[in-house]
Design an enzyme around this catalytic site. Structure first.
Site, PDB file in Angstrom:
ATOM      1  N   SER A   1       0.872  -1.183   0.000  1.00  0.00           N
ATOM      2  CA  SER A   1       0.000   0.000   0.000  1.00  0.00           C
ATOM      3  C   SER A   1       0.903   1.224   0.000  1.00  0.00           C
ATOM      4  CB  SER A   1      -0.855  -0.002   1.276  1.00  0.00           C
ATOM      5  OG  SER A   1      -1.389   1.289   1.520  1.00  0.00           O
TER       6      SER A   1
ATOM      7  N   TYR B   1      -2.478  -1.224  10.406  1.00  0.00           N
ATOM      8  CA  TYR B   1      -2.433  -1.385   8.939  1.00  0.00           C
ATOM      9  C   TYR B   1      -1.105  -0.864   8.380  1.00  0.00           C
ATOM     10  CZ  TYR B   1      -4.088  -1.119   4.089  1.00  0.00           C
ATOM     11  OH  TYR B   1      -4.235  -1.288   2.737  1.00  0.00           O
TER      12      TYR B   1
HETATM   13  C1  BGC Z   1      -6.181   1.551   2.069  1.00  0.00           C
HETATM   14  C2  BGC Z   1      -7.344   2.418   1.665  1.00  0.00           C
HETATM   15  C3  BGC Z   1      -6.890   3.854   1.440  1.00  0.00           C
HETATM   16  C4  BGC Z   1      -5.662   3.903   0.534  1.00  0.00           C
HETATM   17  C5  BGC Z   1      -5.101   5.316   0.399  1.00  0.00           C
HETATM   18  C6  BGC Z   1      -5.090   1.707   1.059  1.00  0.00           C
HETATM   19  O1  BGC Z   1      -4.009   0.865   1.356  1.00  0.00           O
HETATM   20  O2  BGC Z   1      -6.622   0.194   2.183  1.00  0.00           O
HETATM   21  O3  BGC Z   1      -8.351   2.387   2.666  1.00  0.00           O
HETATM   22  O4  BGC Z   1      -7.931   4.616   0.849  1.00  0.00           O
HETATM   23  O5  BGC Z   1      -4.668   3.057   1.034  1.00  0.00           O
HETATM   24  O6  BGC Z   1      -4.985   5.977   1.636  1.00  0.00           O
END
Ligand code: BGC
Length: 283
Positions: free
Chosen positions: A162, A175
């Site tokens: 991410s 996360y």
């Molecule tokens: C998350 C999303 C978020 C995006 C940008 C992703 O990894 O799961 O919820 O909108 O990152 O912030």
């Protein structure tokens, strides 16, 4: 000095004869990747954790593309379930050449309120799950060896990261920590297995239109706020990620390993600094 011998196979973007496993493939990015790999010629194991109907729908779409599909339920944070999923995949398809460690969850909370259960759930699926699935992939790639008629590499592993492996994210410590962990898991594994022609890469999506972040895009106000963070001024679609995944899974990217490909419309470009020049221009 050991050297991988030149492989006479011509570079190809096609994936025929390369069964793939995609975790979290019943929705969102995983679903798009499963379909993208199938369009490129792969048979696909469609892993899901809780929605068999959605996984079967994806499997039917894959079959409509003329490929084989196998839906398999497994919680990737549980070792016994991952081992059972691999056993089912290998007995059905014989081997795997492509593994996409995609399954991921969010359980958001401000830091002082975050419970250990929220922390463990996210680290369990997003990081431990990717470790378990990648480990079984390496074991299978080694067992099988290179098949020159289908790919130059012994196998390809893709980790779903991410932008938050890079961008700190208040209210999402579990996360962001899981995605930071994936960055180093991916690079360390890539370093370890490159000499045996196993390629390991990651994709770091930005804001993509999927169920995980519905509230970030499903009202005009939320969408406008989101666009302040996206220089390219549109939300990403699951197919934006699928195209990158197909490239990283194919021999088109044969010399690419240990890399994170950001597919984020520029989210990691510090958009707030776009107007910074006016403060620093010499007078
Ligand atoms: C998350 C999303 C978020 C995006 C940008 C992703 O990894 O799961 O919820 O909108 O990152 O912030």
């Amino acid at each position: 000095m050991t050297e991988n011998p030149p492989n006479p196979r011509p570079v190809s973007s096609r994936l025929e004869g390369q069964p793939a496993l995609v975790t979290g493939a019943s929705s969102g990015i995983g679903r798009a990747i499963a379909l993208g790999l199938a369009r490129a010629g792969a048979d696909v194991v469609v892993n899901y954790s809780s929605d068999p109907k959605a996984a079967e729908d994806v499997a039917h779409e894959i079959e409509a593309l003329g490929r084989r599909a196998l839906p398999v339920k497994a919680d990737v944070s549980k070792e016994d379930e991952v081992l059972a999923m691999y056993a089912a995949a290998l007995s059905h398809f014989g081997t795997l050449h492509i593994v996409v460690c995609n399954a991921g969850i969010q359980k958001d909370a401000s830091f002082a309120e975050m419970t250990l259960a929220q922390w463990n759930a996210v680290i369990g699926v997003n990081l431990t799950g990717q470790f378990l699935c990648a480990r079984e992939a390496v074991r299978e790639f080694r067992r099988r060896g290179v098949v020159q008629s289908v790919s130059r590499a012994k196998g390809k592993i893709l980790h779903m990261s991410s932008v938050h492996q890079e961008i700190p994210w208040a209210g999402h410590a579990n996360y962001a920590a899981s995605k930071g962990g994936i960055a180093m898991l991916m690079k360390t594994l890539a370093q370890e297995v490159a000499p045996e022609t196993i390629r390991v890469n990651a994709i770091a999506p930005g804001a993509i239109r999927t169920p995980i972040n519905t509230e970030a895009w499903n009202t005009p106000k939320a969408y406008d706020d989101l666009m302040k963070l996206v220089p390219y001024k549109r939300i990403g679609e699951p197919d934006d990620i699928a195209r990158a995944a197909v490239w990283l899974a194919s021999d088109d990217s044969d010399y690419v390993t240990g890399t994170t490909l950001f597919v984020d419309g520029g989210m990691t470009l510090y958009p707030d600094f776009a107007s910074g020049a006016r403060f620093s221009r010499p007078s």
